[in-house]
Design a protein around this motif. Sequence first.
Motif, PDB file in Angstrom:
ATOM      1  N   VAL A 438       0.813  -1.224   0.000  1.00  0.00           N
ATOM      2  CA  VAL A 438       0.000   0.000   0.000  1.00  0.00           C
ATOM      3  C   VAL A 438       0.845   1.273   0.000  1.00  0.00           C
ATOM      4  N   GLY A 439       2.134   1.138   0.161  1.00  0.00           N
ATOM      5  CA  GLY A 439       2.981   2.320   0.256  1.00  0.00           C
ATOM      6  C   GLY A 439       3.172   3.023  -1.074  1.00  0.00           C
ATOM      7  N   GLY A 440       3.442   4.327  -0.994  1.00  0.00           N
ATOM      8  CA  GLY A 440       3.691   5.104  -2.194  1.00  0.00           C
ATOM      9  C   GLY A 440       3.539   6.582  -1.935  1.00  0.00           C
ATOM     10  N   PRO A 441       3.409   7.375  -2.989  1.00  0.00           N
ATOM     11  CA  PRO A 441       3.256   8.823  -2.801  1.00  0.00           C
ATOM     12  C   PRO A 441       1.958   9.144  -2.087  1.00  0.00           C
ATOM     13  N   ARG A 442       2.060  10.005  -1.105  1.00  0.00           N
ATOM     14  CA  ARG A 442       0.884  10.386  -0.331  1.00  0.00           C
ATOM     15  C   ARG A 442      -0.055  11.238  -1.181  1.00  0.00           C
ATOM     16  N   ARG A 443      -1.352  10.953  -1.076  1.00  0.00           N
ATOM     17  CA  ARG A 443      -2.329  11.733  -1.844  1.00  0.00           C
ATOM     18  C   ARG A 443      -3.252  12.491  -0.904  1.00  0.00           C
ATOM     19  N   ASP A 444      -3.863  13.545  -1.424  1.00  0.00           N
ATOM     20  CA  ASP A 444      -4.824  14.294  -0.629  1.00  0.00           C
ATOM     21  C   ASP A 444      -6.239  13.932  -1.057  1.00  0.00           C
TER      22      ASP A 444
END
Length: 504
Positions: A438-444
């Motif tokens: 589930v890891g990766g670039p954080r989204r808003d």
Amino acid sequence: MPGTGFDRTVDVVVLGLGDAGAVAAVTAHDAGAQVLVLEKQTAERHRPNSRYAAGFFLVPNDIDAACRYLTASYAVSGEDTAVEPELIRTWAVETAANPAWLTAQGGEYSVLDLHGEHDALPDHGSVTVHRVLPSERAARWPGCPLFGLLRSLVDERGIEVRFGAAATGLITGPDGDVLGVRVDDGGREQRIGARRGVVLAVGGFEGDPALQRQFLPVPRAWFYGSQDNTGDGIRMAQQVGAELWHMNVWPGHFVARFPGNGYTGGTGIDVWGTGRFGPDPDRAVNPGAVFVDGAGQRFLAEPGRQHAAHLELLGMDAQRLSHPRIPTWWIFDERRFDKGPLVPTYSGPAGPVQDYTWSCDNVAELERGWIRSAATLHELAGLCGVDAEALTESVRRYNASCAAGRDEEFGRAPSTLVPLDGRRFFAVPLYPGGSHTVGGPRRDAGARVRGVGGTPVGNLYSAGELGSIHGLLYPAGGASLAECMAFGRIAGAAAAAADRTCAS
């Protein structure tokens, strides 16, 4: 990677054609954008993670309560100070809208009597699990019926998909906004411009041992899904300054490995022979089973919490510098062996996608050495390298619990307490793994990729398991497919609505 001068320019570029990418592409197209989907797998070998799934999706039945439930799950893993209420509410509202959206697309589903997985948390009953039903439209792509439906939506709209085209980097302008994508198209590099935005929907890093060693708390986990998910989106996002989150967690299971089958990942197991995670309600048809560690000892109520069982395996013995529960041994007798395939054949790599086949009677796999077998527990212990007396005692205590109708040691469900007293015993080694990272670039809440400074990276969006909202605790079965649809819609709509001029 600054620069202009593109070989081609479209409105929206979507990277990846799984559930999230398909929904983003369809949404952007329906909003009037010219969309190009780039998929690094070839058309003949197109097996995104979405295709391995079983079609379950989570649906909140109470928005406020679902927000509290997900917030509580963050608190368990120490993320309570990082909770973003707007993001969590958007997740709840948009996943609750999935059934209506599916119906509008011609999809059908059933509602299951399954709710939030973590009953120790408040409001775990605020979500319900649904399952997409098979359809003629989906049948062209064997595997998960949701993926088949979404794939048909892409085809029916004539959305352009370029297979065998791997994105290798994002192209940015002087202000850091994303202008397009570098692509390796069969050995030929191209620069594709995006007038309005780029959507990252390329999945996680299940197939990348280097990223696993960097981020996961065990030397290796084994995932059942696409081995082409090699962290491409993570690396591209990092190059443009994205913040990462949830890199060290995943929704996990006990997973088997069968080297030599042509598939390099793991495979889920079917403990009860029911074709699902849980036992059959009819106690008489449930075979017995125990899980033991390297010392031959039971350590949990088998088979553990569905998407958190792997947490039981991660502890390290600091004195011996080993992981005493890796592998764990699944011990059973001929009741389970004779009941049917030991692995799911309705989903996963041995399912309809047919990365490899599993026999209906387990005999071929026994002959290949994937299953260990012996006439006595002492002999089986020797084959597994565990203490024979300890294993025998563990099974003796378990059988006593079966006779008493209650598991005093671990509180296992009484309906699963069937003794191991057959004429032959079997064992399969199990490892930490699961369906996806589930890891990766954080989204808003707007599906925008967030930069390390807290502001969004211009014109870059994400959806799906890449930078998923889910942290340590996966809320319920089908949470990922629900998120793919919800944030696929958000990302596709946001990218299509952007108004920006990109040089061509």
